[in-house]
Scaffold this motif. Structure first.
Motif, PDB file in Angstrom:
ATOM      1  N   ASP A   1       0.858  -1.181   0.000  1.00  0.00           N
ATOM      2  CA  ASP A   1       0.000   0.000   0.000  1.00  0.00           C
ATOM      3  C   ASP A   1       0.895   1.231   0.000  1.00  0.00           C
ATOM      4  OD1 ASP A   1      -2.475  -1.346   0.125  1.00  0.00           O
ATOM      5  OD2 ASP A   1      -2.313  -1.556   2.295  1.00  0.00           O
TER       6      ASP A   1
ATOM      7  N   ASP B   1      -5.933   2.569   8.327  1.00  0.00           N
ATOM      8  CA  ASP B   1      -6.515   1.527   7.482  1.00  0.00           C
ATOM      9  C   ASP B   1      -7.974   1.278   7.818  1.00  0.00           C
ATOM     10  OD1 ASP B   1      -4.170   1.149   6.040  1.00  0.00           O
ATOM     11  OD2 ASP B   1      -3.412  -0.356   7.441  1.00  0.00           O
ATOM     12  N   ASP B   2      -8.307   1.308   9.111  1.00  0.00           N
ATOM     13  CA  ASP B   2      -9.715   1.119   9.507  1.00  0.00           C
ATOM     14  C   ASP B   2     -10.580   2.251   8.975  1.00  0.00           C
ATOM     15  OD1 ASP B   2      -9.059  -1.198  10.849  1.00  0.00           O
ATOM     16  OD2 ASP B   2      -8.992  -0.258  12.830  1.00  0.00           O
TER      17      ASP B   2
ATOM     18  N   LYS C   1      -8.151   4.971  -1.750  1.00  0.00           N
ATOM     19  CA  LYS C   1      -9.151   5.201  -0.724  1.00  0.00           C
ATOM     20  C   LYS C   1      -8.639   6.232   0.266  1.00  0.00           C
ATOM     21  CE  LYS C   1     -11.060   0.475  -0.851  1.00  0.00           C
ATOM     22  NZ  LYS C   1     -11.372  -0.730  -0.027  1.00  0.00           N
TER      23      LYS C   1
ATOM     24  N   SER D   1      -2.907   1.244  11.831  1.00  0.00           N
ATOM     25  CA  SER D   1      -4.103   0.413  11.794  1.00  0.00           C
ATOM     26  C   SER D   1      -5.376   1.263  11.826  1.00  0.00           C
ATOM     27  CB  SER D   1      -4.105  -0.563  12.988  1.00  0.00           C
ATOM     28  OG  SER D   1      -4.080   0.148  14.225  1.00  0.00           O
TER      29      SER D   1
ATOM     30  N   VAL E   1     -10.297   3.959   6.259  1.00  0.00           N
ATOM     31  CA  VAL E   1     -10.518   3.993   4.815  1.00  0.00           C
ATOM     32  C   VAL E   1     -11.213   2.743   4.302  1.00  0.00           C
ATOM     33  CG1 VAL E   1      -8.530   5.491   4.451  1.00  0.00           C
ATOM     34  CG2 VAL E   1      -8.235   3.028   4.233  1.00  0.00           C
ATOM     35  N   GLN E   2     -11.653   1.879   5.195  1.00  0.00           N
ATOM     36  CA  GLN E   2     -12.368   0.656   4.763  1.00  0.00           C
ATOM     37  C   GLN E   2     -13.745   1.007   4.182  1.00  0.00           C
ATOM     38  OE1 GLN E   2     -11.053  -2.318   4.619  1.00  0.00           O
ATOM     39  NE2 GLN E   2      -9.147  -1.590   5.516  1.00  0.00           N
TER      40      GLN E   2
ATOM     41  N   ARG F   1      -4.695   6.143   0.434  1.00  0.00           N
ATOM     42  CA  ARG F   1      -4.045   4.836   0.402  1.00  0.00           C
ATOM     43  C   ARG F   1      -4.282   4.252  -0.981  1.00  0.00           C
ATOM     44  NH1 ARG F   1      -6.369   0.259   4.121  1.00  0.00           N
ATOM     45  NH2 ARG F   1      -7.731  -0.007   2.298  1.00  0.00           N
TER      46      ARG F   1
END
Length: 468
Positions: free
Chosen positions: A376, A464-465, A401, A461, A467-468, A394
């Motif tokens: 990523d 990443d959470d 995202k 983390s 942009v889910q 990302r």
């Protein structure tokens, strides 16, 4: 220091090779600060586009230039011997303020989503100075995978002289300094300034390194920072040995050898360059991505094998010019700690390169999640005006995202305000960055300054959470 062996999967990428000749070391290149623009980074840039043709990849090729060991030894001996990072930390004389003590305008510069878990503001003078601009960050988490340098936790923050401010002395143009931050006590950060310099006259003198320092990586015992290309052999990166910190013993406006000793324009410590990397094809250009790229920012990727340095170029967020992101592998030779992997002729080729439609990039990070085959790439956009949030994208070869915020999740402007370079502290899982501005309410570098500078961390983390 002891460096631990690590065996990891190579990121899916394309190895790029070619051989061109390089030029000699020149460590006093003048710098021009890269500025941001007014446009918003609201449009989704889409996936990364791989660059594989030799016509494109040869533009990224570097040549390594190292200062003679005898020159460094002469300077070190003449200045009374080398000091360690711990010596600088023990003399830290600038306290940082915890988040609760930051001004309202400083706290407002923090990201909306995800929220910062750690945040610090500079002492009063550095929070409001318009003479200097915070540009880059790296940590002892880059230096060694246990997160420490010896027994210390350290953050380094690179600041560049604000050459755009009217009335600044010519002698200060392009100066670069680094805040060595003692981060051992997370509730009591403090720092000391170190000026970047370059040996001259075989080590009998030194001069200023004039660098944009838009990005930097402290890997093993070397610090690599971005330079401003276009002059003095087209240096792209400067290299410093963290075991060769030296002390200036005369407090004056001079830089180098002066009557009575050594002066660093009022700074007590200097870090002399031990080398550089120049683009083999000549000067960079920030006009378009058909030219050789100007290095805007760099960071470390510990999830590649071997570890690698990643870079990005910058174009105005008011335009539509795609930017490039790319990587170079670090050397795995025991006698070349902290240097990039080069061939017998000193040539360093990029291992992977992409084009992104994300605009106004001030920072880049590459990280491969566990179990994934592809990295990523996190690309940070910063608007060029105060009181506006940026976007952290990302991206990979499939999509882009970003976190959404605002009423009903209508905006990508969720990241910090005018953030700069990115750094991932692997041991703690934290993504670090810092914000730049202290302009006035009219976005001018004139009093009264409005402090908006903050150093902060967000768990990767959490990014990443979000942009889910």
């Amino acid at each position: 220091m002891t460096y631990r062996g690590r065996h990891r999967r190579r990121n899916k990428g394309r190895v790029l090779r070619g051989v061109l000749s390089g030029t000699a070391l020149a460590l006093t290149a003048a710098a021009t600060i890269i500025t941001t623009s007014q446009a918003a980074g609201s449009d989704n840039p889409g996936p990364l586009k791989p660059l594989t043709s030799s016509a494109e990849t040869n533009k990224l090729q570097l040549h390594e230039n190292l200062v003679a060991e005898s020159t460094l030894d002469t300077l070190q001996s003449g200045m009374g011997g080398a000091l360690g990072v711990d010596d600088v930390l023990r003399s830290a004389n600038h306290p940082m303020r915890n988040k609760a003590d930051c001004a309202a305008t400083e706290a407002a510069a923090l990201p909306v989503e995800p929220t910062a878990t750690r945040a610090y503001c500079w002492d009063s003078g550095d929070a409001t100075t318009q003479k200097w601009l915070p540009q880059s960050v790296t940590t002892s988490g880059d230096a060694d995978d246990d997160g420490k340098w010896g027994s210390d936790r350290v953050i380094l923050a690179g600041w560049t002289h604000n050459d755009h401010r009217a009335g600044e002395p010519a002698a200060d143009k392009g100066l670069a300094r680094v805040a060595f931050i003692d981060a051992n006590d997370p509730k009591n950060l403090k720092y000391r300034w170190v000026l970047l310099v370059a040996p001259l006259s075989g080590g009998k003198d030194f001069g200023a390194v004039r660098s944009h320092i838009g990005g930097m990586v402290w890997y093993q015992d070397k610090l690599i920072v971005t330079a401003k290309n276009g002059a003095d052999h087209d240096n792209a990166l400067f290299v410093f040995d963290m075991n060769r910190i030296l002390r200036a013993d005369v407090n004056s406006s001079g830089i180098g050898k002066v009557d009575g000793g050594w002066s660093a324009r009022g700074y007590q410590y200097v870090l002399p360059a031990m080398g550089s990397y120049n683009l083999t094809g000549g000067a960079c250009s920030a006009g378009d991505n058909n030219a050789r790229p100007c290095f805007a920012s760099i960071s470390l990727d510990r999830t590649s094998a071997p570890d690698s340095l990643v870079a990005n170029e910058w174009f105005s967020s008011g335009g539509t010019e795609p930017a490039r992101v790319w990587r170079y592998s670090y050397s795995t030779a025991s006698e070349r700690t902290g240097l990039l992997g080069s061939d017998a002729n000193g040539i360093v080729d990029a291992d992977e390169a992409y084009e992104t439609d994300a605009v106004g990039l001030q920072g880049v990070l590459s990280h491969t999640p566990g179990g994934a085959d592809e990295a990523d790439w996190y690309t940070a956009y910063a608007p060029g005006t105060r009181d506006r949030h940026g976007t952290l994208w990302r991206q990979d070869e499939s999509a882009a995202k970003a976190a959404q915020c605002g009423s009903g999740g209508t905006s990508y402007a969720c990241w910090g305000q005018h953030t700069e370079s990115l750094s991932y502290w692997q041991e703690t899982g934290e993504l670090w960055t810092l914000t730049e501005w202290a302009a006035n309410e009219d976005n001018e570098w004139e009093p009264p300054a409005i402090p908006e500078r903050v150093l902060y961390a967000v768990p990767l983390s959490a990014v990443d959470d979000a942009v889910q």
